[in-house]
Every structure is written in structure tokens, then in C-alpha cells.
Motif scaffolding. Structure first.
Motif, PDB file in Angstrom:
ATOM      1  N   GLN A  21       0.834  -1.202   0.000  1.00 42.23           N
ATOM      2  CA  GLN A  21       0.000   0.000   0.000  1.00 42.23           C
ATOM      3  C   GLN A  21       0.875   1.260   0.000  1.00 42.23           C
ATOM      4  OE1 GLN A  21      -3.215  -0.743  -0.765  1.00 42.23           O
ATOM      5  NE2 GLN A  21      -4.242  -0.179   1.125  1.00 42.23           N
ATOM      6  N   ILE A  22       1.860   1.284   0.882  1.00 42.79           N
ATOM      7  CA  ILE A  22       2.742   2.451   0.976  1.00 42.79           C
ATOM      8  C   ILE A  22       3.551   2.613  -0.303  1.00 42.79           C
ATOM      9  CG2 ILE A  22       4.690   3.422   2.238  1.00 42.79           C
ATOM     10  CD1 ILE A  22       3.616   1.990   4.729  1.00 42.79           C
ATOM     11  N   ALA A  23       4.029   1.484  -0.864  1.00 42.52           N
ATOM     12  CA  ALA A  23       4.846   1.552  -2.080  1.00 42.52           C
ATOM     13  C   ALA A  23       4.043   2.108  -3.250  1.00 42.52           C
ATOM     14  CB  ALA A  23       5.399   0.170  -2.412  1.00 42.52           C
ATOM     15  N   ILE A  24       2.807   1.657  -3.405  1.00 41.50           N
ATOM     16  CA  ILE A  24       1.977   2.142  -4.517  1.00 41.50           C
ATOM     17  C   ILE A  24       1.772   3.648  -4.414  1.00 41.50           C
ATOM     18  CG2 ILE A  24      -0.342   2.053  -5.511  1.00 41.50           C
ATOM     19  CD1 ILE A  24      -0.423  -0.906  -4.806  1.00 41.50           C
ATOM     20  N   MET A  25       1.427   4.133  -3.214  1.00 38.06           N
ATOM     21  CA  MET A  25       1.168   5.567  -3.058  1.00 38.06           C
ATOM     22  C   MET A  25       2.447   6.391  -3.257  1.00 38.06           C
ATOM     23  SD  MET A  25      -1.670   5.844   0.005  1.00 38.06           S
ATOM     24  CE  MET A  25      -0.704   5.002   1.236  1.00 38.06           C
ATOM     25  N   ASN A  26       3.566   5.928  -2.684  1.00 32.90           N
ATOM     26  CA  ASN A  26       4.812   6.700  -2.815  1.00 32.90           C
ATOM     27  C   ASN A  26       5.300   6.742  -4.256  1.00 32.90           C
ATOM     28  OD1 ASN A  26       4.787   7.168  -0.103  1.00 32.90           O
ATOM     29  ND2 ASN A  26       6.270   5.609   0.421  1.00 32.90           N
ATOM     30  N   ILE A  27       5.240   5.591  -4.954  1.00 29.83           N
ATOM     31  CA  ILE A  27       5.736   5.551  -6.330  1.00 29.83           C
ATOM     32  C   ILE A  27       4.848   6.397  -7.242  1.00 29.83           C
ATOM     33  CG2 ILE A  27       6.092   4.029  -8.315  1.00 29.83           C
ATOM     34  CD1 ILE A  27       6.987   1.886  -6.373  1.00 29.83           C
ATOM     35  N   PHE A  28       3.532   6.279  -7.088  1.00 26.70           N
ATOM     36  CA  PHE A  28       2.637   7.074  -7.932  1.00 26.70           C
ATOM     37  C   PHE A  28       2.808   8.567  -7.644  1.00 26.70           C
ATOM     38  CE2 PHE A  28      -1.544   9.022  -8.829  1.00 26.70           C
ATOM     39  CZ  PHE A  28      -1.579   8.784 -10.201  1.00 26.70           C
ATOM     40  N   LEU A  44      -1.894  11.045 -17.624  1.00 31.84           N
ATOM     41  CA  LEU A  44      -2.311  10.339 -16.421  1.00 31.84           C
ATOM     42  C   LEU A  44      -2.205   8.833 -16.619  1.00 31.84           C
ATOM     43  CD1 LEU A  44      -3.464  10.350 -13.578  1.00 31.84           C
ATOM     44  CD2 LEU A  44      -5.752  10.544 -14.563  1.00 31.84           C
ATOM     45  N   LEU A  45      -2.683   8.325 -17.763  1.00 31.49           N
ATOM     46  CA  LEU A  45      -2.580   6.886 -18.028  1.00 31.49           C
ATOM     47  C   LEU A  45      -1.121   6.449 -18.117  1.00 31.49           C
ATOM     48  CD1 LEU A  45      -5.437   6.394 -20.658  1.00 31.49           C
ATOM     49  CD2 LEU A  45      -5.437   5.697 -18.262  1.00 31.49           C
ATOM     50  N   ALA A  46      -0.260   7.276 -18.690  1.00 38.49           N
ATOM     51  CA  ALA A  46       1.166   6.937 -18.772  1.00 38.49           C
ATOM     52  C   ALA A  46       1.780   6.856 -17.371  1.00 38.49           C
ATOM     53  CB  ALA A  46       1.900   7.965 -19.629  1.00 38.49           C
ATOM     54  N   ASP A  47       1.402   7.783 -16.472  1.00 39.22           N
ATOM     55  CA  ASP A  47       1.923   7.744 -15.106  1.00 39.22           C
ATOM     56  C   ASP A  47       1.433   6.500 -14.373  1.00 39.22           C
ATOM     57  OD1 ASP A  47       3.159  10.113 -15.623  1.00 39.22           O
ATOM     58  OD2 ASP A  47       1.689  11.371 -14.585  1.00 39.22           O
ATOM     59  N   ILE A  48       0.169   6.123 -14.609  1.00 41.26           N
ATOM     60  CA  ILE A  48      -0.364   4.911 -13.964  1.00 41.26           C
ATOM     61  C   ILE A  48       0.390   3.679 -14.459  1.00 41.26           C
ATOM     62  CG2 ILE A  48      -2.400   3.438 -13.752  1.00 41.26           C
ATOM     63  CD1 ILE A  48      -4.105   5.982 -13.917  1.00 41.26           C
ATOM     64  N   ARG A  49       0.618   3.596 -15.774  1.00 39.70           N
ATOM     65  CA  ARG A  49       1.336   2.427 -16.318  1.00 39.70           C
ATOM     66  C   ARG A  49       2.762   2.358 -15.785  1.00 39.70           C
ATOM     67  NH1 ARG A  49      -1.253   4.381 -21.191  1.00 39.70           N
ATOM     68  NH2 ARG A  49      -3.050   3.050 -21.722  1.00 39.70           N
ATOM     69  N   ARG A  65       6.913  -7.985  -7.925  1.00 31.89           N
ATOM     70  CA  ARG A  65       6.468  -9.100  -8.760  1.00 31.89           C
ATOM     71  C   ARG A  65       4.968  -9.369  -8.622  1.00 31.89           C
ATOM     72  NH1 ARG A  65      11.696 -10.353  -7.435  1.00 31.89           N
ATOM     73  NH2 ARG A  65      13.021 -11.003  -9.179  1.00 31.89           N
ATOM     74  N   VAL A  66       4.198  -8.331  -8.443  1.00 33.19           N
ATOM     75  CA  VAL A  66       2.735  -8.392  -8.455  1.00 33.19           C
ATOM     76  C   VAL A  66       2.235  -7.283  -9.367  1.00 33.19           C
ATOM     77  CG1 VAL A  66       2.509  -9.430  -6.175  1.00 33.19           C
ATOM     78  CG2 VAL A  66       2.601  -6.951  -6.392  1.00 33.19           C
ATOM     79  N   ASN A  67       0.984  -7.429  -9.821  1.00 30.53           N
ATOM     80  CA  ASN A  67       0.437  -6.481 -10.792  1.00 30.53           C
ATOM     81  C   ASN A  67      -0.768  -5.777 -10.185  1.00 30.53           C
ATOM     82  OD1 ASN A  67       0.055  -5.082 -13.132  1.00 30.53           O
ATOM     83  ND2 ASN A  67      -0.933  -6.748 -14.222  1.00 30.53           N
ATOM     84  N   PRO A  68      -0.616  -4.532  -9.724  1.00 31.81           N
ATOM     85  CA  PRO A  68      -1.762  -3.825  -9.160  1.00 31.81           C
ATOM     86  C   PRO A  68      -2.689  -3.315 -10.261  1.00 31.81           C
ATOM     87  CG  PRO A  68       0.152  -2.392  -9.153  1.00 31.81           C
ATOM     88  CD  PRO A  68       0.613  -3.717  -9.690  1.00 31.81           C
ATOM     89  N   GLY A  69      -3.972  -3.611 -10.120  1.00 27.61           N
ATOM     90  CA  GLY A  69      -4.941  -3.084 -11.075  1.00 27.61           C
ATOM     91  C   GLY A  69      -5.234  -1.621 -10.794  1.00 27.61           C
ATOM     92  N   GLU A 114      -3.884  -3.640 -17.563  1.00 28.08           N
ATOM     93  CA  GLU A 114      -4.106  -2.384 -18.269  1.00 28.08           C
ATOM     94  C   GLU A 114      -5.122  -1.531 -17.505  1.00 28.08           C
ATOM     95  OE1 GLU A 114      -3.680   0.516 -21.224  1.00 28.08           O
ATOM     96  OE2 GLU A 114      -2.496  -1.254 -20.734  1.00 28.08           O
ATOM     97  N   PRO A 115      -4.819  -0.250 -17.247  1.00 29.21           N
ATOM     98  CA  PRO A 115      -5.770   0.600 -16.524  1.00 29.21           C
ATOM     99  C   PRO A 115      -7.123   0.678 -17.240  1.00 29.21           C
ATOM    100  CG  PRO A 115      -3.630   1.675 -16.708  1.00 29.21           C
ATOM    101  CD  PRO A 115      -3.582   0.475 -17.583  1.00 29.21           C
TER     102      PRO A 115
END
Length: 753
Positions: A431-438, A474-479, A490-494, A526-527
Motif C-alpha cells: 500500500q505504501i509503495a503504490i502511493m509513494n511511487i505514484f 495520467l494513463l502513462a503515469d499509472i502504467r 512481482r505483483v500487478n496492481p490493477g 491495463e488501466p
């Protein structure tokens, strides 16, 4: 003349007074110096005991702390969630086990990094006949060849050491080509009194212990020994043999014990964490050297005391002068530590200053935590509450809405379903990694507010203009965020994106749209944009009447009528030629089928789903939906059938297992594949009818066959091959679990009968 005659006596009297005071002041230190000279020999002996005893105590404390650190490393490794999971893992390994291997390897690397004095940490997984370390996952034989091939320990002795039960940590020395290694061993989980499911091993170079001892040898005439309980030397700084145990015991009371010839003196201390003995060897030459030096210092002290006598008066004057006493005295009455009153004002002032800084730091940390909690509460209210959030309230929580347009991005944490039960550390870390990286990727382009809500990470994205270029950015940043998460975890967050709205008033609407789009996630990660889902839904109709008919037909188990209605609701022409339209319609039909199964009493249908990865041509999608309906109808008919039908199925399953138990690949998945049923469903039906789990029944059949073969005199390895086990260790483990004894014990008991 009168003035001169008056001044002269005053000057003499002042000088005489100073001289007499000087003599009186020096009498006491001169007497003390004489007494010190007479007792110099005794004083140097006591001082030598204190100095060398202090050195020995420091060495003992240092090595004991090192041993405690090693013991904590063993305990931390055993208590690690990923290690505990791998301890109970058995062959064959599935995908979750492979992920657990990677997490265990990462956990061991973290432990090694946090303990720089440890060479490496590895775990022997005896259930899997393998070893896992921070460098990889190897078979026990290969691991022995890579680490201990040329060592003093044979492979059989090494394996026996790993399989033995070690309830407390033990140390074993192993001679290697590169030197001597200390192996600190402890069992992580035991199946009995003599067999360990897993063994945690911490490897430390012997040279590290020697170097720690050498730092306390400030003189070449000093040597340290570390002895085991039986007197053997574990490590030493000298080339000679250690002293005899009677000398070690004699020096344990704090007095010097002299060796043969009186040339060597010894002091002994016992370890506080193990049964080791620490011995300090001092040469008699060094003791005499210190004695002579002390006598010289005594004469020098006499001279020094004479000189210091002049300053004694000034010292007495300043004894009660405390310039800071008035400053710290108001705090003395409120402090809970009464021993501070005995200290001088400088130490007390330093204590109060440090205490004040600590209290201020704690207050600032608590304030920061409260602000973060309040901010998360305001963001949750903004996203979920129909009343929204006022501008004043948002600013009070540190939330600003300065952009002209807003949308919401929702990331789904893939660890929500795959993380081991009770292990929330991986989930929280992701959870923390997703928010910090985005935030790091998207903040240069957008205004962001991020928070975690349940199994998702939510980002409120603000932009100054609503253009196609902004949407693509925005889509490029999400990808890019998804790509980095895949590379590191090694997991794929939707991810799903809501519609872009003007102003902050419709942020909740954008959040609801993103949640709706999240249900249409694809396996490729894919978003999903709500705009695409909305456009796809507008291109087809799925009437409520059709949904109810599908639910009724499934609840009745009518396979043919259900298939016909699916062909009617999912025509192969028209709008379904668009992949997005076909996928949305397939989602709706699948949901209706599962609702109908629930109406019939089939509550747990987690294996029935429509995945975006199943999406192909319209013909393939239609066939996939018909296959799902056929499976559900079959289960409904089986549920509504008689008990004899289920009993007949169980009889066939039991016969199939008895005929194929020698196949090493036989498991519940293979049995389910043979009977064209999912393993979960077949196992549940089997246990409901027989009272025995399907996997347990397979093990029972194999153990009964092994009992018969044991009476025929076959070896355990041969019996394992004929009863479907890939190695003898697996047979021994299952046999003992079922019967309570090993195959050898069973064979011996049977032969006695």
C-alpha cells in the motif's frame, strides 16, 4: 620612619601566615604519600586485579552481547512470517509457495543486512530436503557441495545435524578451506523429540571472535582464551595450549591463579549466556613491570601532592559555590529521580535539558500522527460521504483544492487476496509503495491527494485543464507506476480511473465511477477508464427480465434452456463484435449465472468467474459462458440429487485412488481432473459424505500399502517409490503423522510380534 616600621611587620606577618598555612596544608598529603609508598605492593596487586579483571569483564560483555545478537538473529529468523510459512510447506510447490520462497529470501537478506557481524543466515527446510538463504534456494546436497564440500564435516553428519532437534541454540565448529566457521543452530519447528522440520543456521567466521578478543590485548604479554565447558579451546589469541581446568576453576573467584613455575597468572570469568569460560593470561613479567612503575608513581605523587597543596585552599573555597544551583533547583522538587540531587548542577542541568528535548520531540510526533489521522478521515469523508467536505474543513486538514478539474484513480492491492493469513506486513508495505511511487511519478504533472481505503489506494488527481493530452499523461503515469511495482514486488496492481469533473464538488462521483470501473479489471493489468466502460454499456442492452430468466434456469439446473438463453442474450453479430462491449456483456451474464447458483444453495462458487484473460473472439466468449452455465447446472443437479448419487461418486473416487496411489503425481487436482470437477468442490463433497478429507484419504491409502510392504522386508526407499512418494523423507514424515511412529519403529514392533 613610622610608616616603614608599620608596613614591615605587616608584610612579614602575612608571609609568615602563608608559610605556616602552607606547612599545615602539606602535612596531610605527605603522610598519605608515605602510607601509599609502604602499601604500594598491595595496592598494585589490587589495581592489577581491577584493571585486568575489568579488561576480562569487557571482553566477556562484548562476546556475550555478540552471542546475544546471534541468538536474537536466530529468534528473529524463526519468528519471521515468511520463514514460518515455508517451514510448513510441502512438495509440490504451487505459485504461492514460489512467491513465499522469494519473500523468505528477501527476509533473510534483510536480516543479514541488519546484522553486519553475521556472515550469513540460512534455513534448512527438511520437509522439502532443501536449503534457502539470501543467495538462493538449493537442494540440501547441492548446498553442502557449495559450502561444505572440503570441510571437516561429512555430508551424512551434516544432514544428521540439520534433522536433529535443537530446542536451544548450539554451536558447531566446521573447518573449511578459508578458515573455521562457527555454525549457530536452532530448530524452528519440531515434529517430535528427535526430528526437526526446519533448522535455522547463523554462520559466523571464527576470525571475528579472535579479532574481538585481540582488541582487548593492549600488551603483547596478554592472551585471551575462550573455553568450552569441557576445557577445550573455542578460540584464542595465543598459539599455546589453554590452562588446565583446575587452574581455570581456581581463578574463577577473582584472584590470580598461577601456572606451573609461576611465570603465568590467570583470571577467569563465566559467560552469562552460555557455559563458556573466558580466561585472561598475564605474564609475571608484565605484573612486575607495573609494580615498579607504581613505585615510581608513588614518589612522583609525593611531589605532585606538595604542589597540589597550594591549590587545596582554593578548592575548599569553591566546594560549596554552585553558580547554576539557583537555575536548576526549581526542577529538583518535581523530578522523579531523587539520585539527581546528589549530582552537581551541570549534570542535573544536562539531564533536564535532554528530558525537555525528548518531551518536545514526542509531542511533535504525536501531533504529526494526529494530523495524518485527521487528514485521512477528511479524505475518506470526501470520497464516501454524500455530504462531501467543506472548503474550510478541508483546509483545516491540510487538503487544498486549487485545480479546476478533478478525477480519481483507484489502485487495487493484489496482496489483498494472496497474502498469507495473519500477515498484514506485505499488504501494508505494498500500500505504501503504490502511493509513494505514484506520487513521485505523477506529482510533477498533477496536484495529488493520496490515501488508503480498505484494499485500495485512492489518488485524487487535480489538473488545470481537461484535455486529451492530460488524460494520456495520467494513463502513462499509472502504467509506469504499475511497471515499477511489478519490477520490485512481482505483483500487478490493477488501476481504474473515473471521469474528469469540473471543480471539487464531484470528486465523490469520480470515486464511485472509478470503483465501478475497477470491477472490469483485466488480467494484463491495463488501466480501466470509466469512460470506456460507459461507452461500451451504451452499445448493448441486458434487460432485467433476461437476467431473472437466467437466474431461474440456473436454480432449476436446466442446462439446455440456459444455453439457449445465453445464445439469445449474447448474439454473435452486432455490438458484441466490439471487444469492450463483449467483455461488459459477459461480466453481466456471469454475474446473473452466479446469482442463480446462490439461489439454488450453492454459496461458495469462487472458482466460477469471468476473467478478462478469457476474452477472445465473440464465439469463444459465448462458448465460455455456456461452459460456466453447464458447470453450475451440473452442481445444482448434484446438490438436489439423492444421497446415493453422492455415495456412488465417492465410491468411484475411492476406487480410482486405490488403483493409482503409486503415482507420485496423484493429488486432489489430478483426481478432480479425472472426474471433470474442480478440486475444491470434489474435496468438499467427498468430506461431506465420508467425513475424511480427500488428501487425508490419499495419505491413508498409501500408508496402509506401506505397512504391507514393510512386513515383506523391503527398504524404506523402495517402499517410498512403490507408494507414490518421491523420497524416503516424505514417506517417513507422512507415516509418522498418520500412525504416530516411524516406518522403522513399525517394522521393529511387527517383527517382535
Amino acid at each position: 620612619m613610622k610608616l616603614d616600621s608599620i608596613k614591615l611587620p605587616r608584610q612579614k606577618s602575612v608571609r609568615g601566615g602563608w608559610f605556616l598555612s602552607y606547612i599545615l596544608v602539606l602535612i596531610v598529603p605527605l603522610l598519605l604519600c608515605l602510607l601509599l609508598y609502604n602499601y604500594s605492593a598491595g595496592i598494585i596487586t589490587a589495581e592489577s586485579k581491577r584493571i585486568y579483571g575489568s579488561a576480562l569483564d569487557q571482553a566477556r560483555i562484548d562476546l556475550d552481547s555478540y552471542l546475544t545478537e546471534i541468538e536474537q538473529t536466530l529468534s528473529r529468523t524463526m519468528q519471521d512470517q515468511t520463514v514460518q510459512r515455508m517451514v510448513t510447506t510441502k512438495k509440490p510447490l504451487d505459485g504461492y509457495d514460489q512467491l513465499a520462497l522469494v519473500n523468505t529470501q528477501s527476509a533473510l537478506l534483510t536480516i543479514e543486512t541488519g546484522h553486519p557481524n553475521v556472515s550469513n543466515v540460512w534455513v534448512s527446510l527438511n520437509n522439502l530436503d532443501s536449503v534457502i538463504s539470501s543467495r538462493g534456494y538449493l537442494d540440501q546436497h547441492l548446498f553442502y557441495l557449495s559450502r561444505f564440500k572440503n570441510s571437516s564435516m561429512s555430508e551424512d553428519a551434516w544432514r544428521e545435524l540439520l534433522h536433529e532437534c535443537h530446542p536451544r541454540w548450539e554451536m558447531v565448529q566446521v573447518e573449511n578451506e578459508g578458515g573455521t566457521d562457527f555454525l549457530f543452530i536452532r530448530s524452528a519447528l519440531t515434529s517430535g523429540l528427535s526430528y526437526a522440520d526446519a533448522t535455522v543456521v547463523v554462520t559466523v567466521k571464527k576470525d571475528l571472535f579472535v579479532k574481538r578478543l585481540q582488541q582487548f590485548c593492549w600488551d603483547p604479554e596478554l592472551d585471551f582464551y575462550v573455553l568450552a565447558a569441557d576445557g577445550t579451546a573455542i578460540c584464542k589469541t595465543a598459539a599455546g595450549d589453554p590452562p588446565a581446568m583446575d587452574i581455570v576453576q581456581a581463578a574463577a573467584d577473582g584472584s590470580f591463579a598461577f601456572g606451573s613455575g609461576g611465570q603465568q597468572a590467570y583470571l577467569t570469568r563465566a559467560s552469562s549466556v552460555t557455559d563458556w569460560k573466558y580466561v585472561l593470561n598475564i605474564s609475571n613479567k608484565l605484573l612486575m613491570k607495573n609494580t615498579r612503575m607504581t613505585q615510581l608513581f608513588t614518589w612522583g605523587g609525593m611531589v605532585l601532592c606538595m604542589m597540589l597543596g597550594l591549590g587545596l585552599s582554593a578548592g575548599l573555597t569553591k566546594k560549596n559555590y554552585q553558580p547554576l544551583g539557583a537555575l536548576v533547583s526549581p526542577y529538583d522538587g518535581t523530578d522523579e529521580a531523587p539520585n539527581l540531587i546528589e549530582k552537581n548542577e551541570f549534570e542535573r542541568l544536562e539531564y533536564y535539558s535532554q528530558k525537555s528535548r525528548r518531551e518536545r520531540s514526542d509531542q511533535q510526533h504525536e501531533l504529526w500522527k494526529s494530523q495524518q489521522t485527521l487528514r485521512r478521515y477528511y479524505l475518506k469523508s470526501l470520497l464516501e460521504s454524500p455530504l462531501g467536505l467543506s472548503q474550510e474543513t478541508a483546509e483545516r486538514g491540510g487538503i487544498r483544492f486549487d485545480a479546476l478539474f478533478y478525477t480519481v484513480v483507484v489502485f487495487k492491492n493484489p496482496m489483498a487476496d494472496s497474502a498469507p493469513e495473519g500477515d498484514g506486513s506485505l499488504f501494508a508495505a505494498l500500500q505504501i509503495a503504490i502511493m509513494n511511487i505514484f506520487q513521485e511519478i505523477a506529482e510533477p504533472h498533477f496536484a495529488l491527494e493520496l490515501t488508503a481505503l480498505g484494499e485500495t489506494c485512492v489518488a485524487i488527481v487535480g489538473m488545470q485543464e481537461n484535455t486529451l493530452a492530460q488524460d494520456e499523461q495520467l494513463l502513462a503515469d499509472i502504467r509506469e507506476t504499475q511497471q515499477q511495482i511489478r519490477a520490485h514486488f512481482r505483483v500487478n496492481p490493477g488501476a481504474a480511473v473515473g471521469e474528469t469533473h469540473a471543480g471539487a464538488a464531484d470528486i465523490r462521483a469520480a470515486y464511485q465511477e472509478a470503483l465501478e470501473a475497477l470491477s472490469y479489471l483485466r488480467d494484463d493489468g491495463e488501466p480501466v477508464a470509466y469512460r470506456g466502460i460507459h461507452d461500451a454499456r451504451m452499445a448493448y442492452t441486458f434487460p432485467l427480465e433476461t437476467e431473472r430468466k437466467l437466474m431461474d434456469l440456473i436454480s432449476l439446473g436446466s442446462e439446455e434452456n440456459t444455453a439457449a438463453l445465453i445464445r439469445q442474450a449474447f448474439p454473435l453479430d452486432g455490438a458484441v463484435q466490439d471487444p469492450n462491449v463483449a467483455r461488459c456483456l459477459a461480466y453481466d451474464i456471469t454475474a446473473a449465472l452466479i446469482k442463480g447458483a446462490a439461489m439454488a444453495g450453492l454459496d461458495d462458487q469462487k472458482d466460477i468467474r469471468f476473467s478478462p484473460g478469457d476474452a477472445g473472439s465473440p464465439e469463444e466468449l459465448q462458448a465460455h459462458l455456456i461452459k460456466i452455465s453447464a458447470t453450475l447446472c451440473g452442481r445444482v443437479r448434484l446438490l438436489k440429487g439423492s444421497t446415493s448419487t453422492t455415495r456412488a461418486l465417492c465410491d468411484r473416487v475411492e476406487q480410482y485412488i486405490r488403483e493409482n496411489y503409486a503415482d507420485p503425481d496423484l493429488n486432489i487436482s489430478r483426481v478432480g481432473q479425472h472426474f471433470d470437477m474442480t478440486p475444491t468442490y470434489l474435496s468438499a463433497q467427498f468430506k461431506k459424505e465420508t467425513g475424511v478429507a480427500l488428501l487425508a484419504y490419499i495419505s491413508n491409502v498409501r500408508v496402509e500399502a506401506a505397512k504391507q510392504l514393510l512386513t515383506q522386508g523391503l527398504s524404506v526407499a523402495k517402499i517410498a517409490e512403490q507408494t507414490g512418494y518421491r523420497d524416503s523423507g516424505s514417506l517417513i514424515r507422512v507415516f509418522k503423522k498418520v500412525t504416530g511412529m516411524t516406518p522403522g519403529q513399525y517394522k521393529a514392533a511387527h517383527s517382535e510380534e
